[in-house]
Design a protein around this motif. Structure first.
Motif, PDB file in Angstrom:
ATOM      1  N   ASP A   4       0.830  -1.209   0.000  1.00  0.00           N
ATOM      2  CA  ASP A   4       0.000   0.000   0.000  1.00  0.00           C
ATOM      3  C   ASP A   4       0.859   1.252   0.000  1.00  0.00           C
ATOM      4  N   LEU A  22      -3.422   0.323  -7.867  1.00  0.00           N
ATOM      5  CA  LEU A  22      -4.251   0.568  -6.684  1.00  0.00           C
ATOM      6  C   LEU A  22      -5.712   0.266  -6.985  1.00  0.00           C
ATOM      7  N   LYS A  25      -6.314  -3.417  -7.135  1.00  0.00           N
ATOM      8  CA  LYS A  25      -6.248  -4.068  -5.824  1.00  0.00           C
ATOM      9  C   LYS A  25      -7.545  -3.888  -5.028  1.00  0.00           C
ATOM     10  N   TYR A  26      -8.113  -2.704  -5.111  1.00  0.00           N
ATOM     11  CA  TYR A  26      -9.239  -2.417  -4.212  1.00  0.00           C
ATOM     12  C   TYR A  26     -10.591  -2.267  -4.911  1.00  0.00           C
ATOM     13  N   LYS A  29     -13.527  -4.752  -3.917  1.00  0.00           N
ATOM     14  CA  LYS A  29     -14.043  -4.576  -2.555  1.00  0.00           C
ATOM     15  C   LYS A  29     -14.811  -3.263  -2.428  1.00  0.00           C
ATOM     16  N   MET A  30     -14.264  -2.243  -3.045  1.00  0.00           N
ATOM     17  CA  MET A  30     -14.927  -0.938  -2.957  1.00  0.00           C
ATOM     18  C   MET A  30     -16.244  -0.934  -3.753  1.00  0.00           C
ATOM     19  N   SER A  67      -5.765   2.654   8.749  1.00  0.00           N
ATOM     20  CA  SER A  67      -5.825   1.730   7.615  1.00  0.00           C
ATOM     21  C   SER A  67      -6.144   2.489   6.331  1.00  0.00           C
ATOM     22  N   GLU A  69      -7.202   1.111   3.618  1.00  0.00           N
ATOM     23  CA  GLU A  69      -8.461   0.585   3.109  1.00  0.00           C
ATOM     24  C   GLU A  69      -9.644   1.246   3.802  1.00  0.00           C
ATOM     25  N   MET A  72     -10.119   4.650   2.335  1.00  0.00           N
ATOM     26  CA  MET A  72     -10.775   4.560   1.033  1.00  0.00           C
ATOM     27  C   MET A  72     -12.260   4.244   1.195  1.00  0.00           C
ATOM     28  N   ARG A  73     -12.521   3.348   2.124  1.00  0.00           N
ATOM     29  CA  ARG A  73     -13.904   2.930   2.336  1.00  0.00           C
ATOM     30  C   ARG A  73     -14.752   4.114   2.786  1.00  0.00           C
TER      31      ARG A  73
ATOM     32  N   ASN B  19     -16.176  -7.705   4.073  1.00  0.00           N
ATOM     33  CA  ASN B  19     -15.097  -8.054   3.153  1.00  0.00           C
ATOM     34  C   ASN B  19     -15.611  -8.633   1.839  1.00  0.00           C
ATOM     35  N   SER B  21     -16.688  -8.858  -1.893  1.00  0.00           N
ATOM     36  CA  SER B  21     -16.205  -8.190  -3.106  1.00  0.00           C
ATOM     37  C   SER B  21     -17.203  -8.394  -4.237  1.00  0.00           C
TER      38      SER B  21
END
Lengths: 176, 495
Positions: A4, A22, A25-26, A29-30, A67, A69, A72-73, B19, B21
């Protein structure tokens, strides 16, 4: 796989490759976060896009204390809430005093998967959905939710209680 | 079996969803694109397009209603409407000063625009009572800068020159017995009309008593003072009381310009187009494309609705089509190496293994040139809705120079043709181009407008435009920005 920290530094340099990594990677989930706060997939895509723009713009301001993440969340959630706010902000009127306490009982969830629980949440009124997601999934307190949504803390509590009760009812139906 | 207790309901849900996705779409291209202010602007337009359209319709409707209700006071161009001259009398061997005197009189009148135009006073320009030409100038709005005045003076000077050339001798007299009939010189638009020319040549030809003749001439001068009228057009409303003194001036039907706010125009453009390629990531392809693509004749057309904001400014919008065409020609040589393998059996005598039959392979290489070529006509069709502001600087009543800037919302892009990649492989423009999302464009125009008649204008000029969003879609990695310039010819019709 870049860490990260490397990704963040790359993004601060506005290195497009790092930004792409980036994102890769996310993004999934986002996107799930966006889906929870959006009515349609298209709307979720728009929120995702908007939020990543903010992330790339503001990434230099990220203090590497918490974090990444989580940071970002939070941006995702805030962007989704702003989008919802513009779209159709609507809360069911209600007060905590009038909300019945959920029945204390066991619920069988072996056949309940993510999609099913998300479908059930999506059946809730939008105000309930927002508060429920923020409280139960993201872990915001009612006070924080009140500030985020510009509502009273008690309203957040009542919305959440109603959402929870409705979900329980739906689960009971599935159980039966 | 998974059991969820009420007191850990939130935890269970969180475990399930936190978590989780979802397969995200690749919106990175959009993310980069969206970082530009223009993209953000475009997105806002898209988000609020229905509101904007409704607002535009409402504004248009209100403007239209307002325009309908407002008084349409037609403006009148100051022109010379009608001129009546009357050659009253003419006597041979008399100083022909009348035209010079007329000129002097007009100049005096111009210098003193508030003068009343008493025929008696102007009649005084006749000298010796032998030739009287009355110039009765209705100069209510006369000014030295009036086009009508200039035209009148020019005409008078021309008339004077002609008269001198034709009839006036070296001694300054007219030719004996030659009646000087004036030519009718035009009607409206600043020209003279000789409606009531009267040449009393009979009087000249018939010898009479000199005293009586002079008396008659004097009487003629008095009676016919009003017959010769040189009237310079007046503007719509008379501003001087002198109009009353013009006794007998007619009401001239002057052409009027339409004072409407709305107009439509149809423009066509021919010119050339080109494109900028963003070389990010695939410079080799850009090099190949630059080497193989050349601009072709491009063309476009537009239908616009114009709204007059003021005398000089117009706001316009409508629909525009622009087809940027280009030629893609290539000839490429590729060296291909063919490998040929042949085998044969040979008897080998080996010191250890003895005599045996082995297979020997011979490999040969052949290099040859393979030439590929192609000739394609590519087309990028842009459909957009412009919104622009035009400034027109009027040089006179009919000619103006205009400048305008416009921005537009591109609604559709359609493409056809073939391009090459860095390996000289042909790619169809249908794949990777033909963006269907909304885009932005900007343009500038400059040229000349000519007023043909009351309502119709012809416009011609140069224009340039650039499309700010890539013409390609996400399937093609090189961002392409189209632009074009050309010669515009169009018509504008006032509603």
């Amino acid at each position: 796989m870049n860490s990260d920290e490397e990704l963040i530094k790359g993004c601060i340099r506005e290195d497009r490759e790092m930004q792409g990594l980036l994102y890769e990677k996310y993004a999934d989930k986002m996107f799930a976060v966006c889906m929870r706060y959006s009515n349609t997939r298209e709307e979720a895509e728009d929120v995702l896009q908007e939020a990543f723009i903010k992330i790339f713009d503001k990434i230099s301001k990220f203090r590497q204390e918490g974090s990444f993440e989580g940071w970002m969340r939070r941006i995702m959630v805030n962007t989704a809430l702003r989008s919802w706010d513009k779209r159709s902000r609507k809360f069911e009127p209600g007060d905590l005093d009038h909300v019945e306490e959920p029945v204390q009982r066991e619920l069988v969830l072996d056949s309940i998967g993510v999609k099913e629980i998300m479908a059930m949440i999506n059946k809730l009124p939008e105000g309930y959905q927002m508060v429920f997601n923020l409280f139960a999934v993201e872990g915001y307190s009612h006070k924080e939710i009140g500030e985020l949504l510009n509502i009273n803390e008690s309203t957040s509590r009542s919305q959440y209680a109603r959402a929870r009760r409705n979900l329980m009812t739906m689960l009971e139906k599935i159980e039966s | 079996m998974k059991v969820m207790q009420e007191n850990n309901f939130e935890n269970q849900v969180k475990d399930l969803l936190y978590n989780h996705s979802e397969s995200a779409p690749n919106v990175m291209g959009k993310v980069f694109e969206k970082r530009t202010p223009l993209y953000i602007f475009k997105n806002r337009l898209i988000l609020h397009k229905y509101k904007l359209m409704a607002a535009a319709v409402l504004i248009g409707l209100l403007a239209f209603l307002f325009n309908m209700k407002s008084d349409k006071t037609d403006s009148v161009l100051p022109i010379v409407a009608e001129t009546e001259t009357n050659q009253v009398d003419e006597t041979p061997n008399t100083e022909a000063e009348s035209i010079e005197n007329q000129m002097a009189q007009i100049d005096e009148t111009i210098a003193e625009p508030t003068n009343t135009t008493n025929p008696n006073s102007t009649s005084g320009v006749a000298t010796n009572g032998t030739q009287q030409t009355q110039s009765n100038i209705n100069n209510s709005d006369l000014s030295t800068s009036s086009p009508g005045t200039k035209i009148l003076r020019d005409r008078m000077l021309k008339e004077l020159a002609n008269a001198k050339k034709q009839g006036k001798g070296d001694d300054g007299s007219w030719g004996t017995g030659t009646p000087q009939s004036e030519k009718p010189i035009g009607n409206t638009s600043g020209e003279f009309v000789n409606n009531t020319t009267e040449s009393n040549t009979n009087k000249q030809d018939v010898p009479t008593d000199q005293t009586q003749s002079e008396k008659d001439q004097t009487q003629n001068t008095t009676n016919k003072a009003n017959d010769t009228k040189t009237t310079i057009a007046k503007t719509e409303a008379p501003t001087s009381s002198s109009e009353d003194n013009t006794g007998g001036d007619e009401d001239f039907e002057l052409p009027k310009t339409k004072d409407g706010k709305w107009s439509v125009s149809f423009n066509t453009v021919i010119g050339s187009g080109s494109r900028n390629l963003d070389a990010m990531g695939d410079m080799a392809s850009v090099v190949v494309r630059d080497a193989t693509e050349t601009a072709n004749l491009s063309y476009g057309a537009e239908l616009l609705l114009n709204y007059k904001l003021s005398d000089n400014f117009d706001l316009y919008s409508g629909f525009n089509y622009f087809n940027r065409r280009e030629k893609m020609v290539y000839m490429h040589n590729t060296q291909v190496t063919d490998m040929d393998i042949t085998s044969k059996k040979v008897i080998e005598h080996h010191p250890v293994f003895g005599t045996r039959e082995v297979t020997v392979y011979d490999t040969s290489y052949t290099t040859r040139n393979v030439q590929s070529n192609g000739d394609f006509n590519n087309s990028y069709k842009h459909f957009y809705i412009p919104l622009g502001l035009r400034y027109t600087l009027y040089l006179n009543e009919t000619v103006g120079i205009y400048f305008d800037v416009n921005g537009g919302l591109e609604v559709v892009t359609k493409t056809s043709g073939t391009i090459l990649n860095d390996q000289y492989q042909e790619l169809s423009l249908d794949n990777g181009f033909g963006r269907t999302s909304l885009g932005n464009m900007v343009g500038v125009n400059a040229g000349v407008s000519f007023l043909v008649d009351e309502r119709l204008s012809v416009l011609t000029g140069l224009r340039g435009k650039m499309f700010l969003n890539p013409t390609n879609n996400q399937d093609y990695p090189i961002n392409q920005y189209d632009k074009g310039f050309g010669l515009m010819v169009g018509l504008k019709y006032d509603l």
